[in-house]
Design a protein around this motif. Structure first.
Motif, PDB file in Angstrom:
ATOM      1  N   ASN A 272      16.072  71.079  41.711  1.00 46.36           N
ATOM      2  CA  ASN A 272      14.983  70.115  41.481  1.00 46.36           C
ATOM      3  C   ASN A 272      14.690  69.298  42.730  1.00 46.36           C
ATOM      4  OD1 ASN A 272      14.087  70.491  38.760  1.00 46.36           O
ATOM      5  ND2 ASN A 272      16.060  69.716  38.054  1.00 46.36           N
TER       6      ASN A 272
ATOM      7  N   ILE B 242      12.765  71.561  45.113  1.00 51.16           N
ATOM      8  CA  ILE B 242      11.359  71.738  44.708  1.00 51.16           C
ATOM      9  C   ILE B 242      10.525  70.520  45.087  1.00 51.16           C
ATOM     10  CG2 ILE B 242       9.815  72.004  42.723  1.00 51.16           C
ATOM     11  CD1 ILE B 242      12.186  73.547  41.374  1.00 51.16           C
TER      12      ILE B 242
ATOM     13  N   ALA C 158       4.357  74.363  40.671  1.00 48.15           N
ATOM     14  CA  ALA C 158       5.682  74.629  40.101  1.00 48.15           C
ATOM     15  C   ALA C 158       5.917  73.814  38.842  1.00 48.15           C
ATOM     16  CB  ALA C 158       6.752  74.317  41.145  1.00 48.15           C
ATOM     17  N   ARG C 159       5.594  72.530  38.899  1.00 48.29           N
ATOM     18  CA  ARG C 159       5.827  71.674  37.742  1.00 48.29           C
ATOM     19  C   ARG C 159       4.875  72.014  36.590  1.00 48.29           C
ATOM     20  NH1 ARG C 159      10.889  70.789  38.602  1.00 48.29           N
ATOM     21  NH2 ARG C 159      11.350  69.390  40.345  1.00 48.29           N
TER      22      ARG C 159
ATOM     23  N   ALA D  64      10.508  77.006  37.783  1.00 51.32           N
ATOM     24  CA  ALA D  64       9.755  76.137  38.695  1.00 51.32           C
ATOM     25  C   ALA D  64       9.984  76.540  40.141  1.00 51.32           C
ATOM     26  CB  ALA D  64      10.171  74.674  38.479  1.00 51.32           C
TER      27      ALA D  64
ATOM     28  N   ARG E 299       4.310  72.170  44.875  1.00 53.99           N
ATOM     29  CA  ARG E 299       5.079  71.349  43.933  1.00 53.99           C
ATOM     30  C   ARG E 299       4.326  71.140  42.615  1.00 53.99           C
ATOM     31  NH1 ARG E 299       6.416  68.680  48.829  1.00 53.99           N
ATOM     32  NH2 ARG E 299       4.722  67.165  48.550  1.00 53.99           N
TER      33      ARG E 299
ATOM     34  N   GLU F  17       6.343  75.115  35.014  1.00 54.37           N
ATOM     35  CA  GLU F  17       7.546  74.730  34.271  1.00 54.37           C
ATOM     36  C   GLU F  17       7.166  74.076  32.939  1.00 54.37           C
ATOM     37  OE1 GLU F  17      11.744  72.476  35.271  1.00 54.37           O
ATOM     38  OE2 GLU F  17       9.877  71.554  35.982  1.00 54.37           O
TER      39      GLU F  17
END
Length: 625
Positions: free
Chosen positions: A5, A8, A21-22, A36, A18, A25
C-alpha cells in the motif's frame, strides 16, 4: 501488505496510476492490495510504451529496480500467489471476458482497451496476409515487372523487385529498411506497377504518415521520383501528388478518441500506403487497419530498428519479427523465379509462422552510403549491439578529415559554449542568409543539433538557450522579443483549426510589408502560410531538438550531443535513429562510457502482438468510435 500500500501511494507511480489502482481495487470489493498493485503497474507500463504487464518477468523481483529518492524498495509477490489473487477478483478476466483488466495464458496483464486493440490489429493483419489478390495473368505481371526493373535479371536478388512482386501478389506488404535503402523509391515503383496492371480501374490511392513533416517529406520525394520512372506518362499522371497525416486521413473528431472513418464508414481507397510506420502506435494502427476496406491493399514502410512510437506499442518491429523476414514460402519463391528468373534464398533455420514471410521485405542495399562510409559502418555496429566496434569506428573518425563522421569527446560544461560557437554559427549560416521564408525553411534542413534529452545542460532546453546566446552575440538574432526574426520553431500540440500539427516546423520572420513578426510554414507545392505568432499553438525553439522529435526528418549535417551521464533514454535505438538523420555528415559528441552503455541498452516493449501473429489466432473486434 502495508508495504504494498505504501508503494502504491508513493512517487514510484503517477497520480493517474494511483487513482486508477484505487478505483480498480474499489471495484474489486476493496482491500485488495495485490489487485491494486497490478493495476498501478499496468497503468505505469502503458505510459512507458508497453502494451501489457508481463507478470512472469516481474513477479518476485524488487521494485523499483533503481531506488528512487523517497521510495522504499519492495519485493513483489511470487507469480502463483499474485495470479491467484487476480483471477479470483471480479476486475480481472480471461481473454474474451468483459473486465477492466485482461490476463492471458502467458500471464500478460492488459488494460481491456489495449487487449482489444492488439487482438483487432492482429486479426486484420492475419486476414490480409493470407489473402491473395493477384488479378493479372503471369505474363502481364512478368512484362510489367520487367519494364520497371529492366536490370533486375543480372546480379544479386533485387529486393525492391521482391517488394513489388509481394505487393502485387497480396493485400499486405511491409517494407523495412534504413535511410538510403530506397523505401520511397520502392513505393513509387509499386504504385506504378499496380496502376499499370489495371489501367482502366484508376486505383484510388492514399499516402499517409504519422506527422505533418513526414507526410510533406514523402510527398516531395514521390514527386521527385515519379518523373524519372520508366513508365507511361498516363501512369505517372495517376500517381498520388499529395500525402497526409494518418489523423487527417481517418478524419479527426475534436474532443474524441475516434475518427470519422472506422469499421462502419470505411475509407474510399483501393491502396493505402503508410510511411514511417515505426512511429505509429498500436491504438492508431488498429483504428487505421479497421477503417481500410477489406479489398484494399495496405503497404507499410519504415525502419524497424528506429525508435518506436511515443505512445504504446512497437507495431512495425513486432510485425517484422513475427514474419521472420526473408523466409519466403515455397509457392512465393517458385512464382517469383518463374516470373523474374531470380532465385530467392531459403533459410531452413527460421521457424515458419502463421504470418507469412512473403509479406515482409527487408531492404539491405544502401544507395546513399557505401559500405566504406563511416556513418553506414557505425549505424550498423550500433544496430547490431557491437559497442567495441562502434568505439573503434569513432576513434578512427576522430582523425579522418575526409570521413562523413566526426567524433569528439563531450566538452565539459565550462567549455561547452565556447566549443559550440563555431559549430552553430557555421551550421546555420545558410539559414541566416535566406532571402525569403521558403528559403529559410529549406535551409533549416541543412543543419541541426540533436540531443538525447530534453532537460539539462546537454539537453534541448540547455542547448537552445546557449545557441541563442551565441547567435545574439554574433549579431545574428535579437532575443529581446520571443518573436525575434529567424527563430526556428516546432509545433508541439495539434491545432486542427489552424491545420498545424505536432512536429510541424516553421520560422519566425519579419514581414517587410508590415514590419511585424509572422510565423511562416511551408505547404503543398511550395506554398507558404503565415500566422500571427500569438495565434500559434504550443511550440518551442528548434535550433536543437530531441532525436525523438527528429524522426521523419533528415538533415544534410547533424551535430549529435549525448549527455554527460547515463539515462534510461539512452538506447541503441536512439543512437541509431540520431545518426541516421544525417544525409551527408554527422559530428558526434560523447564520452566512451556513455556511448558504450547506450549501445548495450536495447528497448524491449512488452507486447503479445508478435506471438499472436506467429500463432495465427486473434479475435476481431469493432473498435468503439
Amino acid at each position: 501488505m502495508n508495504d504494498l500500500n505504501q508503494l502504491i501511494d508513493s512517487t514510484a507511480f503517477s497520480d493517474l496510476d494511483r487513482h486508477f489502482a484505487r478505483f480498480i481495487e474499489l471495484q474489486a470489493g476493496g482491500n485488495r492490495p495485490l489487485v491494486a498493485l497490478a493495476a498501478a503497474l499496468t497503468s505505469r507500463t502503458r505510459t512507458e510504451g508497453h502494451i501489457c504487464l508481463n507478470l512472469e518477468s516481474l513477479a518476485g523481483t524488487v521494485f523499483p529496480d533503481n531506488q528512487a529518492e523517497g521510495v522504499e524498495q519492495v519485493q513483489l509477490p511470487d507469480l502463483s500467489a499474485w495470479t491467484q489473487d487476480l483471477v479470483t477478483s471480479s476486475v480481472v478476466g480471461s481473454p474474451g471476458q468483459f473486465s477492466p483488466l485482461v490476463m492471458d495464458a502467458h500471464h500478460r496483464l492488459y488494460l481491456h482497451r489495449y487487449w482489444q486493440y492488439e487482438q483487432t490489429l492482429a486479426a486484420e493483419i492475419l486476414k490480409r496476409s493470407n489473402e491473395a489478390v493477384d488479378e493479372s495473368s503471369d505474363e502481364v505481371l512478368r512484362r510489367k515487372l520487367e519494364d520497371l526493373f529492366p536490370d533486375a535479371s543480372s546480379g544479386a536478388v533485387n529486393l525492391q523487385l521482391v517488394a513489388a512482386f509481394a505487393a502485387a501478389r497480396g493485400k499486405l506488404c511491409v517494407i523495412s529498411g534504413g535511410p538510403g535503402t530506397g523505401k520511397t523509391h520502392t513505393l513509387v515503383l509499386i504504385l506504378a506497377l499496380l496502376l499499370d496492371l489495371d489501367p482502366a480501374r484508376k486505383l484510388r490511392i492514399a499516402v499517409a504518415a504519422p506527422t505533418g513533416k513526414a507526410a510533406t517529406r514523402i510527398q516531395d520525394s514521390i514527386r521527385n521520383i515519379k518523373d524519372r520512372l520508366a513508365c507511361r506518362e498516363e501512369i505517372k499522371a495517376q500517381l498520388p501528388e499529395n500525402a497526409t497525416t494518418i489523423h487527417r486521413l481517418l478524419g479527426y473528431l475534436p474532443d474524441s478518441a475516434g475518427f470519422r472513418h472506422h469499421a462502419d464508414n470505411l475509407l474510399p481507397f483501393d491502396v493505402v500506403a503508410v510511411d514511417e510506420a515505426s512511429m505509429v502506435d498500436l491504438a492508431l494502427m488498429a483504428k487505421l487497419f479497421q477503417a481500410i476496406p477489406p479489398a484494399a491493399r495496405v503497404i507499410l514502410l519504415g525502419d524497424k530498428d528506429q525508435l518506436a512510437s511515443v505512445e504504446a506499442g512497437a507495431v512495425l518491429g513486432d510485425v517484422c519479427a513475427a514474419a521472420s523476414g526473408g523466409n519466403y514460402s515455397k509457392s512465393f519463391r517458385q512464382h517469383f523465379e518463374k516470373l523474374t528468373g531470380q532465385k530467392l534464398p531459403v533459410n531452413p533455420d527460421v521457424q515458419r509462422t502463421s504470418l507469412p514471410g512473403d509479406r515482409v521485405v527487408q531492404l539491405k542495399k544502401n544507395y546513399r552510403f557505401g559500405e566504406h562510409s563511416a556513418i553506414f559502418r557505425l549505424s550498423t555496429a550500433i544496430n547490431e549491439g557491437r559497442a567495441e566496434d562502434g568505439l573503434s569506428i569513432l576513434r578512427s573518425a576522430a582523425g579522418d578529415v575526409k570521413s562523413d563522421l566526426v567524433s569528439a569527446v563531450l566538452p565539459g560544461r565550462a567549455k561547452l559554449k565556447e566549443i559550440l560557437k563555431d559549430k552553430v554559427v557555421a551550421g546555420f549560416s545558410e539559414f541566416f542568409k535566406a532571402a525569403d521564408p521558403l528559403q529559410a525553411i529549406a535551409a533549416m534542413s541543412r543543419f541541426r543539433v540533436l540531443c538525447a534529452l530534453r532537460q539539462g545542460p546537454y539537453g534541448v532546453a540547455g542547448l537552445n538557450g546557449l545557441i541563442e546566446e551565441i547567435l545574439e552575440a554574433a549579431g545574428l538574432i535579437n532575443c529581446q522579443s520571443p518573436w525575434y526574426s529567424h527563430r526556428p520553431i516546432m509545433v508541439t500540440r495539434n491545432d486542427y483549426q489552424l491545420k498545424l500539427f505536432n512536429g510541424d516546423n516553421g520560422v519566425i520572420l519579419i514581414d517587410h510589408a508590415t514590419g511585424e513578426s509572422r510565423a511562416f510554414f511551408s505547404g503543398p507545392d511550395n506554398s507558404l502560410r503565415q500566422i500571427l505568432p500569438l495565434r500559434l499553438p504550443e511550440h518551442e525553439t528548434a535550433f536543437a531538438m530531441t532525436v525523438h522529435k527528429s524522426q521523419g526528418s533528415e538533415f544534410d549535417r547533424v551535430l549529435l550531443v549525448l549527455p554527460d551521464r547515463e539515462s534510461p533514454v539512452l538506447t541503441r535505438e536512439l543512437l541509431y535513429t540520431g545518426i541516421t538523420r544525417a544525409r551527408k555528415s554527422i559530428e558526434l559528441w560523447s564520452d566512451a562510457e556513455i556511448f558504450t552503455a547506450a549501445v548495450r541498452r536495447k528497448i524491449s516493449r512488452q507486447s503479445g502482438l508478435q506471438e499472436i501473429l506467429q500463432a495465427g489466432s486473434a479475435r476481431r473486434f469493432t473498435i468503439p468510435t
